[in-house]
Design a protein around this motif. Structure first.
Motif, PDB file in Angstrom:
ATOM      1  N   ALA A 136       0.856  -1.187   0.000  1.00  0.00           N
ATOM      2  CA  ALA A 136       0.000   0.000   0.000  1.00  0.00           C
ATOM      3  C   ALA A 136       0.890   1.234   0.000  1.00  0.00           C
ATOM      4  O   ALA A 136       1.973   1.231   0.597  1.00  0.00           O
ATOM      5  CB  ALA A 136      -0.918   0.009   1.218  1.00  0.00           C
ATOM      6  N   ARG A 137       0.445   2.291  -0.656  1.00  0.00           N
ATOM      7  CA  ARG A 137       1.267   3.495  -0.765  1.00  0.00           C
ATOM      8  C   ARG A 137       1.557   4.090   0.604  1.00  0.00           C
ATOM      9  O   ARG A 137       2.648   4.606   0.861  1.00  0.00           O
ATOM     10  CB  ARG A 137       0.563   4.527  -1.642  1.00  0.00           C
ATOM     11  CG  ARG A 137       1.409   5.764  -1.938  1.00  0.00           C
ATOM     12  CD  ARG A 137       0.543   6.886  -2.514  1.00  0.00           C
ATOM     13  NE  ARG A 137       0.172   6.629  -3.879  1.00  0.00           N
ATOM     14  CZ  ARG A 137       0.865   7.051  -4.952  1.00  0.00           C
ATOM     15  NH1 ARG A 137       1.984   7.723  -4.777  1.00  0.00           N
ATOM     16  NH2 ARG A 137       0.437   6.809  -6.157  1.00  0.00           N
ATOM     17  N   ASP A 138       0.598   4.024   1.524  1.00  0.00           N
ATOM     18  CA  ASP A 138       0.774   4.586   2.861  1.00  0.00           C
ATOM     19  C   ASP A 138      -0.221   3.914   3.795  1.00  0.00           C
ATOM     20  O   ASP A 138      -1.092   3.148   3.352  1.00  0.00           O
ATOM     21  CB  ASP A 138       0.573   6.113   2.843  1.00  0.00           C
ATOM     22  CG  ASP A 138      -0.728   6.524   2.170  1.00  0.00           C
ATOM     23  OD1 ASP A 138      -1.775   5.913   2.473  1.00  0.00           O
ATOM     24  OD2 ASP A 138      -0.707   7.447   1.338  1.00  0.00           O
ATOM     25  N   PRO A 139      -0.127   4.156   5.112  1.00  0.00           N
ATOM     26  CA  PRO A 139      -1.029   3.493   6.063  1.00  0.00           C
ATOM     27  C   PRO A 139      -2.505   3.782   5.792  1.00  0.00           C
ATOM     28  O   PRO A 139      -3.339   2.899   6.012  1.00  0.00           O
ATOM     29  CB  PRO A 139      -0.580   4.042   7.420  1.00  0.00           C
ATOM     30  CG  PRO A 139       0.865   4.377   7.226  1.00  0.00           C
ATOM     31  CD  PRO A 139       0.965   4.884   5.812  1.00  0.00           C
ATOM     32  N   SER A 140      -2.817   4.996   5.352  1.00  0.00           N
ATOM     33  CA  SER A 140      -4.236   5.292   5.095  1.00  0.00           C
ATOM     34  C   SER A 140      -4.761   4.455   3.933  1.00  0.00           C
ATOM     35  O   SER A 140      -5.907   3.994   3.947  1.00  0.00           O
ATOM     36  CB  SER A 140      -4.418   6.781   4.803  1.00  0.00           C
ATOM     37  OG  SER A 140      -3.726   7.153   3.614  1.00  0.00           O
ATOM     38  N   ALA A 141      -3.928   4.225   2.903  1.00  0.00           N
ATOM     39  CA  ALA A 141      -4.336   3.372   1.789  1.00  0.00           C
ATOM     40  C   ALA A 141      -4.502   1.926   2.254  1.00  0.00           C
ATOM     41  O   ALA A 141      -5.413   1.217   1.809  1.00  0.00           O
ATOM     42  CB  ALA A 141      -3.318   3.456   0.668  1.00  0.00           C
ATOM     43  N   ALA A 142      -3.628   1.484   3.143  1.00  0.00           N
ATOM     44  CA  ALA A 142      -3.736   0.122   3.674  1.00  0.00           C
ATOM     45  C   ALA A 142      -5.050  -0.072   4.411  1.00  0.00           C
ATOM     46  O   ALA A 142      -5.715  -1.102   4.278  1.00  0.00           O
ATOM     47  CB  ALA A 142      -2.555  -0.165   4.595  1.00  0.00           C
ATOM     48  N   GLU A 143      -5.443   0.935   5.183  1.00  0.00           N
ATOM     49  CA  GLU A 143      -6.703   0.823   5.925  1.00  0.00           C
ATOM     50  C   GLU A 143      -7.894   0.928   4.990  1.00  0.00           C
ATOM     51  O   GLU A 143      -8.883   0.199   5.136  1.00  0.00           O
ATOM     52  CB  GLU A 143      -6.764   1.900   7.004  1.00  0.00           C
ATOM     53  CG  GLU A 143      -8.003   1.775   7.890  1.00  0.00           C
ATOM     54  CD  GLU A 143      -7.930   2.677   9.101  1.00  0.00           C
ATOM     55  OE1 GLU A 143      -8.780   2.515  10.000  1.00  0.00           O
ATOM     56  OE2 GLU A 143      -7.026   3.532   9.157  1.00  0.00           O
ATOM     57  N   ARG A 144      -7.797   1.826   4.017  1.00  0.00           N
ATOM     58  CA  ARG A 144      -8.925   2.059   3.116  1.00  0.00           C
ATOM     59  C   ARG A 144      -9.185   0.852   2.213  1.00  0.00           C
ATOM     60  O   ARG A 144     -10.321   0.449   2.012  1.00  0.00           O
ATOM     61  CB  ARG A 144      -8.641   3.309   2.278  1.00  0.00           C
ATOM     62  CG  ARG A 144      -9.761   3.701   1.311  1.00  0.00           C
ATOM     63  CD  ARG A 144      -9.485   5.042   0.675  1.00  0.00           C
ATOM     64  NE  ARG A 144      -8.229   5.058  -0.079  1.00  0.00           N
ATOM     65  CZ  ARG A 144      -7.131   5.673   0.327  1.00  0.00           C
ATOM     66  NH1 ARG A 144      -7.109   6.316   1.484  1.00  0.00           N
ATOM     67  NH2 ARG A 144      -6.029   5.661  -0.419  1.00  0.00           N
ATOM     68  N   ARG A 145      -8.113   0.259   1.654  1.00  0.00           N
ATOM     69  CA  ARG A 145      -8.319  -0.804   0.657  1.00  0.00           C
ATOM     70  C   ARG A 145      -8.247  -2.205   1.254  1.00  0.00           C
ATOM     71  O   ARG A 145      -8.926  -3.122   0.801  1.00  0.00           O
ATOM     72  CB  ARG A 145      -7.266  -0.682  -0.447  1.00  0.00           C
ATOM     73  CG  ARG A 145      -7.536  -1.635  -1.614  1.00  0.00           C
ATOM     74  CD  ARG A 145      -8.905  -1.339  -2.213  1.00  0.00           C
ATOM     75  NE  ARG A 145      -9.328  -2.361  -3.172  1.00  0.00           N
ATOM     76  CZ  ARG A 145     -10.042  -3.441  -2.864  1.00  0.00           C
ATOM     77  NH1 ARG A 145     -10.380  -3.692  -1.603  1.00  0.00           N
ATOM     78  NH2 ARG A 145     -10.419  -4.297  -3.797  1.00  0.00           N
TER      79      ARG A 145
ATOM     80  N   ARG B 185      11.254  -0.772   2.259  1.00  0.00           N
ATOM     81  CA  ARG B 185      12.247  -0.554   1.208  1.00  0.00           C
ATOM     82  C   ARG B 185      11.665  -0.858  -0.169  1.00  0.00           C
ATOM     83  O   ARG B 185      11.914  -0.142  -1.140  1.00  0.00           O
ATOM     84  CB  ARG B 185      13.485  -1.410   1.477  1.00  0.00           C
ATOM     85  CG  ARG B 185      14.292  -0.960   2.702  1.00  0.00           C
ATOM     86  CD  ARG B 185      15.474  -1.867   2.971  1.00  0.00           C
ATOM     87  NE  ARG B 185      16.402  -1.904   1.827  1.00  0.00           N
ATOM     88  CZ  ARG B 185      17.480  -2.686   1.779  1.00  0.00           C
ATOM     89  NH1 ARG B 185      17.751  -3.489   2.811  1.00  0.00           N
ATOM     90  NH2 ARG B 185      18.270  -2.663   0.725  1.00  0.00           N
ATOM     91  N   LEU B 186      10.882  -1.925  -0.240  1.00  0.00           N
ATOM     92  CA  LEU B 186      10.286  -2.285  -1.519  1.00  0.00           C
ATOM     93  C   LEU B 186       9.241  -1.250  -1.939  1.00  0.00           C
ATOM     94  O   LEU B 186       9.141  -0.887  -3.117  1.00  0.00           O
ATOM     95  CB  LEU B 186       9.667  -3.682  -1.424  1.00  0.00           C
ATOM     96  CG  LEU B 186       9.171  -4.328  -2.724  1.00  0.00           C
ATOM     97  CD1 LEU B 186      10.273  -4.379  -3.763  1.00  0.00           C
ATOM     98  CD2 LEU B 186       8.638  -5.725  -2.447  1.00  0.00           C
ATOM     99  N   ARG B 187       8.463  -0.782  -0.971  1.00  0.00           N
ATOM    100  CA  ARG B 187       7.446   0.230  -1.264  1.00  0.00           C
ATOM    101  C   ARG B 187       8.102   1.515  -1.782  1.00  0.00           C
ATOM    102  O   ARG B 187       7.605   2.161  -2.704  1.00  0.00           O
ATOM    103  CB  ARG B 187       6.641   0.504   0.010  1.00  0.00           C
ATOM    104  CG  ARG B 187       5.440   1.411  -0.165  1.00  0.00           C
ATOM    105  CD  ARG B 187       4.571   1.345   1.073  1.00  0.00           C
ATOM    106  NE  ARG B 187       5.288   1.751   2.268  1.00  0.00           N
ATOM    107  CZ  ARG B 187       5.368   3.016   2.680  1.00  0.00           C
ATOM    108  NH1 ARG B 187       4.795   3.994   1.991  1.00  0.00           N
ATOM    109  NH2 ARG B 187       6.026   3.312   3.790  1.00  0.00           N
ATOM    110  N   GLU B 188       9.254   1.865  -1.185  1.00  0.00           N
ATOM    111  CA  GLU B 188       9.965   3.058  -1.626  1.00  0.00           C
ATOM    112  C   GLU B 188      10.451   2.908  -3.064  1.00  0.00           C
ATOM    113  O   GLU B 188      10.341   3.830  -3.876  1.00  0.00           O
ATOM    114  CB  GLU B 188      11.150   3.313  -0.692  1.00  0.00           C
ATOM    115  CG  GLU B 188      11.967   4.540  -1.054  1.00  0.00           C
ATOM    116  CD  GLU B 188      13.147   4.727  -0.124  1.00  0.00           C
ATOM    117  OE1 GLU B 188      14.018   5.553  -0.445  1.00  0.00           O
ATOM    118  OE2 GLU B 188      13.196   4.037   0.921  1.00  0.00           O
TER     119      GLU B 188
END
Length: 847
Positions: free
Chosen positions: A544-553, A584-587
């Motif tokens: 997920a791009r960021d924690p909010s995206a992780a929670e949303r999707r 690191r992978l997300r970055e």
């Protein structure tokens, strides 16, 4: 009594009792008219348990065996004939009960020969040591039975009197009325109409039917220009504004052969009322009787004949489709009994009533795991939804809902809205599956035998025993199920040329790129991609791009932003190491998030080196073999050298030892090439090769491999390494040779080999990828000495492995499609668990 030469019609799925005294010719008759496997004789069973078919002391045990065999055959739906005297009522009653227990019809064929003829026949048979009095007693019991046979529960009693009539009879198995497997459609299955003629006309028109009308303009039939057949699920009558109009139309369609119709519970009640039985005129019956009262006597008589002749269910399309008003569990498909009819008309109830005073239905569809698609109505639902392999089409048109049809086999749903609410429902319409939170999982979704519907390969069967193994892994070892939206399939190697084929086997090689090229070319594939097969561990990265995206999707609100898991759903690294790998992978994937305009990604990867997660396996399995070889062969060489010094001829044995020592050294070199030091994430690399999914897109289904590799090529760095590849036009001999040379270069340098894939999406029967592994790597798969057994290995059977690869591929893509489409997590997990379950099939993992 049966006329000489007449046909004796018996149920094709059911029980037939041959009834007659000893010597009446039952065994001869059975052998002439039935297959040997269909006839179960008491003499045969007596011999089974005593080695003497005339041993009367074994009769009780013999009939225990006979009843077991008969019951098993009836459970499996096989025509079964019992060859015994069956002249005693108790003996017949036990077999009739057996038929009723398995919901099949039972007929009797009575062979009635003169008593003296039977006595003479028995006197001529040395294996029948009993006296004439036995036949006399049996004949007396048969005469007493003749007057009451038809009342004992037989569907038909066929009496063949005398040797001439017995000799001339012709036995004809006949299918039950509900067995229309010969009709293969296509079908338009239509839900509960309940007197809503106008809505039925509109629906038929939308389905492409052309109505036929009488002089008064009333619809009296319909035909479809494409030859489709309509199938009505029952409850044509009651509650709605025009029950006679619906009946006139449907009766005309059925009469012309354009439609079939099963009985609903409302038809059954209306029949009783029209016959003059005392019936409470509730639930719309009063409206139907009032409407029919305005019709002619002839129409009411025709209505009664039509409704009274409706059967409980139909089995269609070679057994692949079953239509019943209230549904039907698999054990009842094609069966005939009062119990089956009651289930088909009323469903399975718990015996309780709800707050509205209506019966509580048992949710049989949630437990259904049958192969046949079951289409039904009876219990109105807001929208038609698939539950396992069943669907309810009663969408409450009379209550202001809709009238719905299923186009079979395409499974397209067509609905028309009600013109108004014609009848107020007693209770609100309830969904076929009770509502639940999308993220709530239920163990019943992934246990027992499942049929998972996939867009790529149709229905995929997941056996219950395999589902149990998958549940064990998921419940004990897997990552948070909210991240688990995909599992990769197994992959088959290319098929080696069989012995004696025109294609030559390559010297010293089990697998070769040309095998994969030839297979894909034969399947119509024109271009393939050859990808370097990293010697690592298959990994799926969900980011997920960021924690909010992780929670949303994903519904994960603990601040985490993804997971990297194995092909069985386990986390590669836990704790801080796992979190650091995701970060690191997300970055590194930042540019990909931006290019695809998505806030989440699912990537298919390899995690390197192999030793990062397989070090325990290497030490315990591979290194143990290497160490044992390193210690034993030098010792063996010393012994052989000493033996040779004493004049013993051990030259062949010494050569064999040196050869095996060389194999062992090559084996040690092979696994050592994949062992690299790592500390935490230091030395760990990820090689992505496919973008499986992103926001709103199941990219594994829609984009070709060149698109994936191009987008992943720009993610390099100390963590992300590229997947080297090259494309091959299969019509070009030069490109095939160049790719082969590249494979030889990879494998000569210690590489595992490559994977050959169609460059563009292909159909469900083409392998999604074929692995072509090098000679040295295959030592790890088949053992140090595998090259000495190449001829045998080339005959390895890959059929089950290839079938698994296709089914798991379809399930994996189905999971992605459901997740991208926003379906509930439990729906996604049905497909994910299916992949893991199929992985537990007993197929050699080395393949």
């Amino acid at each position: 009594m049966t006329e000489p030469g007449a046909e004796v019609r018996v149920p094709a799925m059911g029980l037939v009792l041959l009834v007659g005294v000893s010597g009446s010719g039952k065994s001869t008759f059975g052998a002439r008219h039935f297959a040997p496997s269909q006839v179960i004789s008491s003499d045969f069973c007596r011999a089974l348990v005593s080695d003497d078919e005339s041993d009367q002391s074994a009769t009780k045990d013999a009939f225990d065996v006979l009843h077991y065999i008969v019951g098993t055959r009836l459970r499996r739906g096989l025509l079964t004939v019992v060859d015994a005297t069956n002249v005693q009522r108790d003996a017949r009653a036990a077999l009739i009960r057996l038929a009723k227990d398995h919901d099949v019809l039972v007929d009797a064929i009575v062979l009635d020969v003169p008593e003296q003829v039977a006595i003479a026949r028995n006197r001529a048979r040395a294996e029948r040591p009993f006296g004439d009095h036995v036949v006399t007693r049996q004949a007396r019991e048969l005469r007493r039975s003749m007057s009451r046979l038809r009342k004992e529960g037989f569907r038909r009693v066929h009496v063949l009197a005398g040797a001439e009539e017995i000799e001339a009879a012709q036995v004809v198995p006949e299918r039950s009325w509900n067995d229309r497997r010969d009709l293969t459609g296509p079908f338009d299955v239509i839900g509960d109409v309940h007197g809503c003629r106008a809505e039925l006309e509109t629906l038929l028109a939308d389905l492409g039917w052309e109505l036929e009308r009488d002089e008064a303009g009333r619809p009296v039939g319909a035909a479809h220009p494409e030859g489709r057949t309509a199938v009505f699920v029952g409850d044509l009558v009651d509650r709605g504004p025009d029950t006679p109009g619906v009946l006139r139309l449907v009766m005309g369609m059925v009469g012309s052969g354009a439609a079939l119709c099963v009985s609903g519970n409302h038809e059954a009640k209306l029949v009783r009322a029209l016959k003059g039985h005392a019936v409470r005129p509730t639930h719309g019956l009063a409206e139907s009787l009032a409407q029919l009262a305005a019709e002619s006597d002839d129409f009411r008589a025709a209505t009664l004949r039509f409704l009274d002749g409706l059967i409980s269910h139909y089995v269609l399309d070679e057994g692949r489709l079953v239509v019943a008003h209230a549904g039907l569990k698999e054990a009842y498909h094609g069966r005939s009994s009062g119990r089956v009819r009651a289930f088909a008309l009323y469903g399975d109830t718990t015996g309780e009533t709800d707050e509205y005073g209506l019966p509580v239905r048992y949710p049989w569809a949630r437990e259904y795991r049958g192969r046949a698609t079951v289409v039904y109505g009876h219990t109105p639902v807001p929208t038609a939804e698939w539950v396992n392999n069943t669907i309810c089409l009663d969408t409450g048109v009379v209550f202001g809902g809709a009238l719905t049809a299923l186009r079979y086999p395409s499974r397209e749903l067509v609905s028309v809205p009600a013109e108004r609410e014609w009848y107020a429902p007693v209770r609100p319409l309830a969904p076929a599956v009770p509502d639940r939170e999308p993220s709530v999982l239920d163990v019943r979704d992934v246990t027992g035998t499942q049929w998972v519907e996939t867009g790529l390969a149709g229905r995929v069967k997941v056996p219950g025993v395999n589902a149990a193994a998958a549940l064990e892994v998921l419940s004990r070892f897997a990552v948070d199920p909210r991240w688990l939206v995909y599992l990769p399939p197994t992959m088959s190697p290319a098929q080696s040329p069989p012995s004696g084929s025109a294609a030559p086997a390559r010297e010293g090689l089990l697998e070769h790129p040309e095998q994969a090229f030839a297979e894909y070319a034969a399947a119509g594939v024109t271009r393939v991609v050859c990808e370097e097969k990293h010697m690592g561990s298959r990994a799926v990265a969900v980011l997920a791009r960021d924690p909010s995206a992780a929670e949303r999707r994903f519904g994960v609100g603990d601040g985490s932003t993804g997971v990297v898991h194995t092909r069985t759903g386990r986390a590669f690294f836990t704790g801080e190491t796992g979190t650091a790998l995701v970060e690191r992978l997300r970055e590194r994937c930042g540019p990909l998030f931006a290019e695809l305009e998505t806030d989440w990604l699912v990537l298919d990867c390899e995690l390197l080196p192999w030793s990062a997660k397989a070090l325990g396996l290497i030490r315990e399995q591979f290194a143990a073999v290497g160490a044992a070889a390193a210690a034993s062969f030098p010792a063996l060489d010393s012994v052989l050298e000493a033996a040779a010094g004493r004049g013993l001829d051990v030259a062949d044995l010494a050569a064999w030892s040196r050869h095996r020592a060389g194999n062992a050294a090559a084996f040690r070199d092979a696994y050592a090439a994949y062992c690299e030091p790592t500390a935490g994430l230091d030395g760990v690399r990820v090689a992505p090769f496919q973008v499986l999914a992103a926001q709103g897109r199941a990219l594994a289904l829609t984009e070709p491999h060149p698109w994936h590799l191009e987008r992943l090529a720009g993610l390099g760095g100390d963590l992300v390494v590229p997947t080297r590849h090259r494309f091959v036009d299969l019509s070009s001999t030069v490109e095939r040779q160049e790719a082969t040379a590249w494979w030889e270069e990879l494998t000569a340098g210690g590489g595992e080999g490559m994977v050959v894939k169609p460059a563009h999406p292909v159909g469900p029967r083409v392998q999604p990828g074929l692995k072509v592994r090098g000679r040295d790597y295959l030592r790890l798969v088949y053992g140090p000495d595998y090259l000495d057994a190449l001829d045998a290995l080339r005959e390895r059977s890959l059929g089950r492995k290839r079938s698994l690869a296709l089914r798991e591929h379809a399930l994996g893509l189905e999971a992605l499609t459901r997740f991208v489409g926003g379906e509930p997590l439990w729906r996604v997990h049905q497909a994910v668990a299916g992949v893991l379950a199929l992985e537990s099939e007993p197929v050699d993992p080395r393949l």
